[in-house]
Scaffold this motif. Structure first.
Motif, PDB file in Angstrom:
ATOM      1  N   GLN A 150      44.113   7.679 -15.569  1.00  0.00           N
ATOM      2  CA  GLN A 150      43.308   8.897 -15.502  1.00  0.00           C
ATOM      3  C   GLN A 150      41.928   8.637 -14.911  1.00  0.00           C
ATOM      4  O   GLN A 150      41.416   9.449 -14.132  1.00  0.00           O
ATOM      5  N   LEU A 151      41.328   7.520 -15.246  1.00  0.00           N
ATOM      6  CA  LEU A 151      40.019   7.166 -14.688  1.00  0.00           C
ATOM      7  C   LEU A 151      40.129   6.968 -13.175  1.00  0.00           C
ATOM      8  O   LEU A 151      39.298   7.476 -12.417  1.00  0.00           O
ATOM      9  N   THR A 152      41.158   6.260 -12.741  1.00  0.00           N
ATOM     10  CA  THR A 152      41.364   6.031 -11.311  1.00  0.00           C
ATOM     11  C   THR A 152      41.572   7.348 -10.573  1.00  0.00           C
ATOM     12  O   THR A 152      40.975   7.573  -9.513  1.00  0.00           O
ATOM     13  N   SER A 153      42.398   8.214 -11.116  1.00  0.00           N
ATOM     14  CA  SER A 153      42.630   9.526 -10.486  1.00  0.00           C
ATOM     15  C   SER A 153      41.333  10.309 -10.362  1.00  0.00           C
ATOM     16  O   SER A 153      41.053  10.919  -9.335  1.00  0.00           O
ATOM     17  N   ARG A 154      40.548  10.269 -11.415  1.00  0.00           N
ATOM     18  CA  ARG A 154      39.274  11.000 -11.414  1.00  0.00           C
ATOM     19  C   ARG A 154      38.313  10.429 -10.359  1.00  0.00           C
ATOM     20  O   ARG A 154      37.682  11.172  -9.606  1.00  0.00           O
ATOM     21  N   LEU A 155      38.202   9.091 -10.296  1.00  0.00           N
ATOM     22  CA  LEU A 155      37.310   8.457  -9.315  1.00  0.00           C
ATOM     23  C   LEU A 155      37.786   8.718  -7.888  1.00  0.00           C
ATOM     24  O   LEU A 155      36.974   8.963  -6.993  1.00  0.00           O
ATOM     25  N   GLU A 156      39.099   8.685  -7.672  1.00  0.00           N
ATOM     26  CA  GLU A 156      39.638   8.985  -6.340  1.00  0.00           C
ATOM     27  C   GLU A 156      39.354  10.430  -5.950  1.00  0.00           C
ATOM     28  O   GLU A 156      38.995  10.705  -4.806  1.00  0.00           O
ATOM     29  N   ALA A 157      39.488  11.342  -6.899  1.00  0.00           N
ATOM     30  CA  ALA A 157      39.201  12.748  -6.628  1.00  0.00           C
ATOM     31  C   ALA A 157      37.725  12.949  -6.301  1.00  0.00           C
ATOM     32  O   ALA A 157      37.371  13.684  -5.372  1.00  0.00           O
ATOM     33  N   GLU A 158      36.857  12.277  -7.043  1.00  0.00           N
ATOM     34  CA  GLU A 158      35.417  12.366  -6.774  1.00  0.00           C
ATOM     35  C   GLU A 158      35.089  11.813  -5.389  1.00  0.00           C
ATOM     36  O   GLU A 158      34.276  12.374  -4.669  1.00  0.00           O
ATOM     37  N   GLN A 159      35.733  10.716  -5.029  1.00  0.00           N
ATOM     38  CA  GLN A 159      35.487  10.109  -3.717  1.00  0.00           C
ATOM     39  C   GLN A 159      35.956  11.051  -2.609  1.00  0.00           C
ATOM     40  O   GLN A 159      35.270  11.217  -1.611  1.00  0.00           O
ATOM     41  N   ASP A 161      36.154  14.298  -2.837  1.00  0.00           N
ATOM     42  CA  ASP A 161      35.190  15.401  -2.815  1.00  0.00           C
ATOM     43  C   ASP A 161      33.915  15.000  -2.077  1.00  0.00           C
ATOM     44  O   ASP A 161      33.367  15.760  -1.287  1.00  0.00           O
ATOM     45  N   ASP A 162      33.434  13.770  -2.337  1.00  0.00           N
ATOM     46  CA  ASP A 162      32.198  13.278  -1.699  1.00  0.00           C
ATOM     47  C   ASP A 162      32.366  13.155  -0.191  1.00  0.00           C
ATOM     48  O   ASP A 162      31.464  13.483   0.572  1.00  0.00           O
ATOM     49  N   THR A 163      33.514  12.649   0.267  1.00  0.00           N
ATOM     50  CA  THR A 163      33.698  12.425   1.703  1.00  0.00           C
ATOM     51  C   THR A 163      34.061  13.715   2.437  1.00  0.00           C
ATOM     52  O   THR A 163      33.860  13.807   3.639  1.00  0.00           O
ATOM     53  N   SER A 164      34.562  14.704   1.706  1.00  0.00           N
ATOM     54  CA  SER A 164      34.927  15.951   2.385  1.00  0.00           C
ATOM     55  C   SER A 164      33.740  16.887   2.568  1.00  0.00           C
ATOM     56  O   SER A 164      33.802  17.834   3.334  1.00  0.00           O
ATOM     57  N   GLU A 165      32.657  16.614   1.863  1.00  0.00           N
ATOM     58  CA  GLU A 165      31.461  17.444   1.994  1.00  0.00           C
ATOM     59  C   GLU A 165      30.763  17.116   3.323  1.00  0.00           C
ATOM     60  O   GLU A 165      30.325  16.008   3.533  1.00  0.00           O
ATOM     61  N   LYS A 166      30.702  18.089   4.176  1.00  0.00           N
ATOM     62  CA  LYS A 166      30.068  17.901   5.490  1.00  0.00           C
ATOM     63  C   LYS A 166      28.622  18.355   5.408  1.00  0.00           C
ATOM     64  O   LYS A 166      28.314  19.346   4.754  1.00  0.00           O
ATOM     65  N   PRO A 167      27.732  17.624   6.068  1.00  0.00           N
ATOM     66  CA  PRO A 167      26.319  18.066   6.060  1.00  0.00           C
ATOM     67  C   PRO A 167      26.182  19.411   6.784  1.00  0.00           C
ATOM     68  O   PRO A 167      26.844  19.642   7.795  1.00  0.00           O
ATOM     69  N   VAL A 168      25.336  20.246   6.254  1.00  0.00           N
ATOM     70  CA  VAL A 168      25.094  21.560   6.858  1.00  0.00           C
ATOM     71  C   VAL A 168      24.069  21.388   7.983  1.00  0.00           C
ATOM     72  O   VAL A 168      23.031  20.766   7.795  1.00  0.00           O
ATOM     73  N   LYS A 169      24.390  21.974   9.142  1.00  0.00           N
ATOM     74  CA  LYS A 169      23.470  21.854  10.288  1.00  0.00           C
ATOM     75  C   LYS A 169      22.734  23.142  10.521  1.00  0.00           C
ATOM     76  O   LYS A 169      23.115  24.187  10.210  1.00  0.00           O
TER      77      LYS A 169
END
Length: 169
Positions: A150-159, A161-169
């Motif tokens: 469960q911890l691994t799944s949560r950390l993978e999901a967070e990662q 989410d972090d990488t899918s967030e694109k900077p707003v221009k």
């Protein structure tokens, strides 16, 4: 579960993360030492390169995309590492006769030495870890397994989410 117990678990988790970072630094030194004992003279200078060699050795033939997926690295990073490993003579690149677009990798004899040494060290660590786990009951092992899954799944999901967030221009 009390707030105090939760705080203790969190504190130990953070300590574990810090110890893991420190261990990553000592793992490379340990690898160099083992390589010297095995008369393996030429060794990549970082663990990520060693792990890319391991990934290629386990999955030959494999291309950049396959390494990216298996190791959760960026395509640019894999390209940079594979280019360096080719230049240093640890891997070769080639194309399949029926697909000239894709470039695949395989280990050279020098790369196979690194792969074999890495496997040997992993087996030692794996056996030591199994011995450690034997000190826990089956129920305790099941609880640890559930927690880690469960911890691994949560950390993978967070990662993700972090990488899918694109900077707003």
């Amino acid at each position: 579960m009390s707030v105090l117990t939760k705080q203790l678990i969190y504190d130990i988790y953070v300590r574990l993360l810090h110890l893991n970072e420190q261990k990553a630094n000592t793992s490379l030194q340990q690898f160099f030492k083992e390589a010297a004992e095995e008369d393996v003279i030429d060794v990549p200078k970082n663990m990520t390169s060693i792990h890319v060699i391991d990934c290629i050795g386990q999955h030959e033939p494999i291309n950049n995309t396959g390494i990216v997926k298996k190791m959760n690295l960026s395509k640019a990073n894999v390209t940079k590492i594979s280019t360096k490993l080719i230049k240093e003579g640890f891997i070769n690149s080639y194309q399949l006769t029926d697909n000239k677009k894709e470039v695949y990798f395989k280990l050279t004899r020098k790369g196979r030495q690194i792969f074999d040494l890495h496997e040997k060290l992993h087996k030692k660590k794996e056996l030591a870890f199994y011995q450690f786990l034997d000190s826990f009951s089956q129920d305790e092992q099941n609880a640890v397994l559930k927690f880690l899954e469960q911890l691994t799944s949560r950390l993978e999901a967070e990662q993700t989410d972090d990488t899918s967030e694109k900077p707003v221009k």
